[in-house]
Design a protein around this motif. Sequence first.
Motif, PDB file in Angstrom:
ATOM      1  N   VAL A   1       0.845  -1.188   0.000  1.00 44.48           N
ATOM      2  CA  VAL A   1       0.000   0.000   0.000  1.00 44.48           C
ATOM      3  C   VAL A   1       0.880   1.237   0.000  1.00 44.48           C
ATOM      4  N   ALA A   2       0.577   2.159  -0.895  1.00 43.74           N
ATOM      5  CA  ALA A   2       1.355   3.383  -1.033  1.00 43.74           C
ATOM      6  C   ALA A   2       0.571   4.570  -0.487  1.00 43.74           C
ATOM      7  N   SER A   3       1.299   5.529   0.053  1.00 38.59           N
ATOM      8  CA  SER A   3       0.665   6.761   0.516  1.00 38.59           C
ATOM      9  C   SER A   3       1.638   7.916   0.342  1.00 38.59           C
ATOM     10  N   GLY A   4       1.089   9.105   0.284  1.00 33.73           N
ATOM     11  CA  GLY A   4       1.926  10.293   0.252  1.00 33.73           C
ATOM     12  C   GLY A   4       2.110  10.917  -1.100  1.00 33.73           C
ATOM     13  N   SER A   5       1.640  10.259  -2.158  1.00 33.80           N
ATOM     14  CA  SER A   5       1.783  10.840  -3.483  1.00 33.80           C
ATOM     15  C   SER A   5       0.726  10.242  -4.402  1.00 33.80           C
ATOM     16  N   ILE A   6       0.795  10.588  -5.662  1.00 36.57           N
ATOM     17  CA  ILE A   6      -0.218  10.123  -6.613  1.00 36.57           C
ATOM     18  C   ILE A   6       0.229   8.779  -7.161  1.00 36.57           C
ATOM     19  N   PHE A   7      -0.353   7.722  -6.602  1.00 31.94           N
ATOM     20  CA  PHE A   7       0.088   6.363  -6.871  1.00 31.94           C
ATOM     21  C   PHE A   7       0.055   6.036  -8.358  1.00 31.94           C
ATOM     22  N   ARG A   8      -0.968   6.468  -9.036  1.00 29.98           N
ATOM     23  CA  ARG A   8      -1.179   5.982 -10.398  1.00 29.98           C
ATOM     24  C   ARG A   8      -0.086   6.437 -11.370  1.00 29.98           C
ATOM     25  N   PHE A   9       0.705   7.435 -10.974  1.00 31.35           N
ATOM     26  CA  PHE A   9       1.770   7.919 -11.846  1.00 31.35           C
ATOM     27  C   PHE A   9       3.028   7.051 -11.781  1.00 31.35           C
ATOM     28  N   TYR A  10       3.138   6.214 -10.743  1.00 29.07           N
ATOM     29  CA  TYR A  10       4.382   5.518 -10.471  1.00 29.07           C
ATOM     30  C   TYR A  10       4.456   4.170 -11.173  1.00 29.07           C
ATOM     31  N   THR A  11       5.668   3.827 -11.614  1.00 33.16           N
ATOM     32  CA  THR A  11       5.978   2.449 -11.970  1.00 33.16           C
ATOM     33  C   THR A  11       6.264   1.704 -10.682  1.00 33.16           C
ATOM     34  N   MET A  12       5.621   0.569 -10.526  1.00 31.23           N
ATOM     35  CA  MET A  12       5.750  -0.197  -9.286  1.00 31.23           C
ATOM     36  C   MET A  12       6.487  -1.503  -9.556  1.00 31.23           C
ATOM     37  N   GLY A  13       7.232  -1.939  -8.564  1.00 27.73           N
ATOM     38  CA  GLY A  13       7.965  -3.185  -8.741  1.00 27.73           C
ATOM     39  C   GLY A  13       8.086  -3.959  -7.450  1.00 27.73           C
ATOM     40  N   TRP A  14       8.304  -5.254  -7.609  1.00 26.43           N
ATOM     41  CA  TRP A  14       8.642  -6.133  -6.488  1.00 26.43           C
ATOM     42  C   TRP A  14      10.063  -6.646  -6.718  1.00 26.43           C
ATOM     43  N   TYR A  15      10.882  -6.504  -5.697  1.00 22.84           N
ATOM     44  CA  TYR A  15      12.246  -7.007  -5.704  1.00 22.84           C
ATOM     45  C   TYR A  15      12.381  -8.019  -4.571  1.00 22.84           C
ATOM     46  N   ARG A  16      13.440  -8.786  -4.608  1.00 26.16           N
ATOM     47  CA  ARG A  16      13.704  -9.701  -3.505  1.00 26.16           C
ATOM     48  C   ARG A  16      15.212  -9.831  -3.278  1.00 26.16           C
ATOM     49  N   ARG A  17      15.536 -10.147  -2.041  1.00 25.03           N
ATOM     50  CA  ARG A  17      16.918 -10.405  -1.689  1.00 25.03           C
ATOM     51  C   ARG A  17      16.961 -11.699  -0.901  1.00 25.03           C
ATOM     52  N   ALA A  18      17.594 -12.692  -1.489  1.00 29.20           N
ATOM     53  CA  ALA A  18      17.774 -13.981  -0.814  1.00 29.20           C
ATOM     54  C   ALA A  18      19.061 -13.938  -0.002  1.00 29.20           C
ATOM     55  N   PRO A  19      19.176 -14.786   1.007  1.00 26.59           N
ATOM     56  CA  PRO A  19      20.396 -14.805   1.825  1.00 26.59           C
ATOM     57  C   PRO A  19      21.647 -15.007   0.968  1.00 26.59           C
ATOM     58  N   GLY A  20      22.607 -14.119   1.132  1.00 26.99           N
ATOM     59  CA  GLY A  20      23.872 -14.242   0.415  1.00 26.99           C
ATOM     60  C   GLY A  20      23.834 -13.804  -1.030  1.00 26.99           C
ATOM     61  N   LYS A  21      22.712 -13.242  -1.460  1.00 22.37           N
ATOM     62  CA  LYS A  21      22.577 -12.816  -2.856  1.00 22.37           C
ATOM     63  C   LYS A  21      22.231 -11.341  -2.949  1.00 22.37           C
ATOM     64  N   GLN A  22      22.420 -10.793  -4.141  1.00 22.74           N
ATOM     65  CA  GLN A  22      22.051  -9.402  -4.364  1.00 22.74           C
ATOM     66  C   GLN A  22      20.549  -9.280  -4.591  1.00 22.74           C
ATOM     67  N   ARG A  23      20.053  -8.088  -4.337  1.00 18.10           N
ATOM     68  CA  ARG A  23      18.644  -7.825  -4.596  1.00 18.10           C
ATOM     69  C   ARG A  23      18.383  -7.913  -6.098  1.00 18.10           C
ATOM     70  N   GLU A  24      17.255  -8.522  -6.456  1.00 14.85           N
ATOM     71  CA  GLU A  24      16.923  -8.680  -7.864  1.00 14.85           C
ATOM     72  C   GLU A  24      15.475  -8.279  -8.110  1.00 14.85           C
ATOM     73  N   LEU A  25      15.218  -7.818  -9.341  1.00  8.42           N
ATOM     74  CA  LEU A  25      13.858  -7.484  -9.739  1.00  8.42           C
ATOM     75  C   LEU A  25      13.079  -8.767  -9.971  1.00  8.42           C
ATOM     76  N   VAL A  26      11.915  -8.855  -9.368  1.00  8.03           N
ATOM     77  CA  VAL A  26      11.022  -9.993  -9.556  1.00  8.03           C
ATOM     78  C   VAL A  26       9.979  -9.683 -10.624  1.00  8.03           C
ATOM     79  N   ALA A  27       9.323  -8.535 -10.473  1.00  6.84           N
ATOM     80  CA  ALA A  27       8.272  -8.151 -11.410  1.00  6.84           C
ATOM     81  C   ALA A  27       8.049  -6.653 -11.335  1.00  6.84           C
ATOM     82  N   GLY A  28       7.634  -6.068 -12.455  1.00 11.49           N
ATOM     83  CA  GLY A  28       7.338  -4.653 -12.491  1.00 11.49           C
ATOM     84  C   GLY A  28       6.073  -4.385 -13.273  1.00 11.49           C
ATOM     85  N   ILE A  29       5.427  -3.261 -12.969  1.00  9.82           N
ATOM     86  CA  ILE A  29       4.224  -2.868 -13.692  1.00  9.82           C
ATOM     87  C   ILE A  29       4.240  -1.357 -13.861  1.00  9.82           C
ATOM     88  N   THR A  30       4.058  -0.904 -15.093  1.00 11.82           N
ATOM     89  CA  THR A  30       4.073   0.520 -15.371  1.00 11.82           C
ATOM     90  C   THR A  30       2.732   1.142 -15.023  1.00 11.82           C
TER      91      THR A  30
END
Length: 115
Positions: A23-52
């Motif tokens: 849930v987002a707050s503080g700005s106009i959500f619909r203008f933003y590109t949103m994404g989910w990232y993940r960081r597994a133990p011992g690994k770098q953060r990676e992009l999982v999925a994005g939506i414009t």
Amino acid sequence: QVQLVESGGGLVQPGGSLRLSCVASGSIFRFYTMGWYRRAPGKQRELVAGITRGGSTNYADSVKGRFTISRDNSKDTVYLQMNSLKAEDTAVYYCNAALYRAAYWGQGTQVTVSS
């Protein structure tokens, strides 16, 4: 400024499903590109999925066909539906909002896939 709060993580058995919400707050959500990232133990953060803001989506190869990202602009919320979960999906999942040069992150939610 955008504040992001994730929820929906937890412990699930291999083959199970979870739905993450951000849930987002503080700005106009619909203008933003949103994404989910993940960081597994011992690994770098990676992009999982994005939506414009127009609804176009992209996915990491490792989750294609299993995960679905969606957004509800009326609720200022982005979702990640995760099906057929595998042990290698275990990670902290972070929500991201991006607009031009600005990027904002949530605090993360833990997803653990284990029997």
